[in-house]
Design an enzyme around this catalytic site. Structure first.
Site, short mmCIF file in Angstrom:
data_model
loop_
_atom_site.label_atom_id
_atom_site.label_comp_id
_atom_site.label_asym_id
_atom_site.label_seq_id
_atom_site.Cartn_x
_atom_site.Cartn_y
_atom_site.Cartn_z
N GLU A 1 0.83 -1.22 0.00
CA GLU A 1 0.00 0.00 0.00
C GLU A 1 0.86 1.27 0.00
O GLU A 1 0.36 2.35 0.33
CB GLU A 1 -0.96 0.01 1.21
CG GLU A 1 -1.86 -1.20 1.34
CD GLU A 1 -2.85 -1.41 0.19
OE1 GLU A 1 -2.87 -0.59 -0.75
OE2 GLU A 1 -3.57 -2.42 0.22
N HIS B 208 -2.93 2.09 8.33
CA HIS B 208 -3.97 1.24 7.73
C HIS B 208 -4.15 -0.01 8.60
O HIS B 208 -3.17 -0.70 8.91
CB HIS B 208 -3.55 0.83 6.31
CG HIS B 208 -4.41 -0.22 5.69
ND1 HIS B 208 -5.79 -0.08 5.58
CD2 HIS B 208 -4.11 -1.43 5.15
CE1 HIS B 208 -6.27 -1.17 4.99
NE2 HIS B 208 -5.29 -1.99 4.72
N HIS C 156 -7.24 -3.32 9.88
CA HIS C 156 -8.40 -4.13 9.49
C HIS C 156 -9.29 -4.38 10.72
O HIS C 156 -9.35 -5.51 11.21
CB HIS C 156 -7.94 -5.49 8.93
CG HIS C 156 -7.16 -5.42 7.65
ND1 HIS C 156 -6.57 -6.54 7.07
CD2 HIS C 156 -6.89 -4.39 6.82
CE1 HIS C 156 -5.96 -6.19 5.94
NE2 HIS C 156 -6.12 -4.89 5.77
N GLU D 84 -18.14 11.96 22.00
CA GLU D 84 -16.92 12.69 21.63
C GLU D 84 -16.48 12.47 20.18
O GLU D 84 -15.54 13.12 19.72
CB GLU D 84 -15.80 12.35 22.62
CG GLU D 84 -16.26 12.76 24.02
CD GLU D 84 -15.16 13.00 25.02
OE1 GLU D 84 -14.00 12.70 24.71
OE2 GLU D 84 -15.49 13.47 26.11
N HIS E 297 -12.79 -4.02 3.66
CA HIS E 297 -11.33 -4.14 3.76
C HIS E 297 -10.78 -3.53 5.06
O HIS E 297 -10.22 -4.24 5.88
CB HIS E 297 -10.67 -3.52 2.53
CG HIS E 297 -9.20 -3.67 2.49
ND1 HIS E 297 -8.47 -3.80 1.34
CD2 HIS E 297 -8.26 -3.73 3.47
CE1 HIS E 297 -7.19 -3.94 1.60
NE2 HIS E 297 -7.05 -3.89 2.90
P1 13P Z 1 1.14 -5.51 3.08
O1 13P Z 1 1.55 -6.77 3.81
O2 13P Z 1 1.73 -5.43 1.70
O3 13P Z 1 1.43 -4.28 3.93
O4 13P Z 1 -0.43 -5.58 2.84
C1 13P Z 1 -1.32 -5.73 3.90
C2 13P Z 1 -2.62 -5.07 3.64
O5 13P Z 1 -3.36 -4.83 4.57
C3 13P Z 1 -2.99 -4.71 2.25
O6 13P Z 1 -4.11 -3.88 2.21
ZN ZN Z 2 -5.32 -3.98 4.07
#
Ligand code: 13P
Ligand code: ZN
Length: 273
Positions: free
Chosen positions: A116, A140, A142, A170, A211
């Site tokens: 990413e 980023h 999940h 809040e 995602h």
């Molecule tokens: P990477 O292992 O390449 O960082 O990818 C993980 C991920 O969450 C892709 O969206």
């Molecule tokens: Zn991801």
């Protein structure tokens, strides 16, 4: 002194571990990057190796030309950052055009920066320009509850922003602009990076449908805190709607207006319908 003894690297590692502990990083899921201040690079310059070749980023970020970023590696597990940062992370330098990068520290057993990287760097460029250089962290993850919401709510900024604001008093103070929503797209390339960076011009957070989440902040605490707040709010939404179909009572439009006035924040007007 080792690079891992520098304060910014210690904070980077602690952040990765905190995200892992939250359960937001199954396997190699998620990634983190930090735009390292020039003075920190000067302080650690002797520890860096400038002999490795440049490789294409996959997009262009001209405003970031020459800058250094601490990043997690592609396919590396967030759970291993604490025990082995030199294997799982890299310090990279961009060329002057902002089109190529080279690894100057880390990924000692091979590998490349997160897949990413285009989204991270395009977000960094947008947020650096929008905040007069204040924002330095892009994250980023999940998180399960927020991802679950992308199967339930309309994939529109308005719905996500308003519902998440309503779940915890809040929230509108922490993300007054709201949150951007991006429909499902193939991850890891320039296309999703361009769409995400457009949302980041407006918001500090964007959700990728089915995602995960991207957050931006001035420092590690603010960025982690934003992700934590959004995911907790999503968790409350899931709890409430697991019990009842419709809320009996909630925070009203007038309540939001009063809150914004008292806390001195400007809420996105069209989400207050
Ligand atoms: P990477 O292992 O390449 O960082 O990818 C993980 C991920 O969450 C892709 O969206
Ligand atoms: Zn991801």
């Amino acid at each position: 002194m080792k690079l891992t003894e520098f304060a910014f690297v210690k904070e980077f590692i602690a952040f990765a571990e905190a995200g892992w502990q939250k359960g937001w990083h199954e396997r190699n899921g998620g990634n983190l990057s930090y735009r390292v201040p020039a003075e920190d690079i000067e302080a650690c310059r002797d520890l860096l190796d400038f002999s490795r070749p440049y490789a294409p980023i996959g997009t262009a970020v001209p405003a970031l030309g020459g800058q250094f970023f601490m990043v997690t590696g592609s396919g590396k597990y967030m759970s291993n950052v604490l025990s082995n940062p030199a294997d799982t992370c890299a310090l990279i330098q961009l060329d002057e055009a902002g089109e190529n990068y080279r690894i100057v520290w880390g990924l000692v057993n091979g590998g490349r920066p997160t897949s990413e990287l285009p989204t991270h760097l395009m977000n960094h460029e947008v947020k650096m320009l929008a905040t007069d250089g204040a924002h330095r962290v892009i994250y980023h993850c999940h998180p399960a509850n927020l991802i679950a919401l992308t199967f339930i709510l309309p994939l529109e900024d308005e719905y996500f922003s308003r519902e998440l604001w309503e779940m915890m008093t809040e929230c509108p103070i922490i993300f007054p602009a709201g949150i951007g929503v991006i429909p499902w797209m193939v991850p890891g390339g320039r296309e999703i990076a361009v769409v995400t960076a457009e949302k980041m011009k407006i918001y500090d957070a964007a959700v990728w449908a089915h995602h995960g989440l991207f957050c931006s902040g001035a420092d590690f605490d603010a960025t982690f805190g934003l992700a934590h707040t959004i995911e907790k709010s999503a968790e409350i939404y899931i709890k409430v709607h697991s019990v009842v179909e419709k809320k009996r009572q909630t925070i009203t439009k007038d309540d939001f207006i009063q809150l914004a006035k008292d806390f001195g924040v400007t809420l996105t007007e069209e989400f207050l319908k």
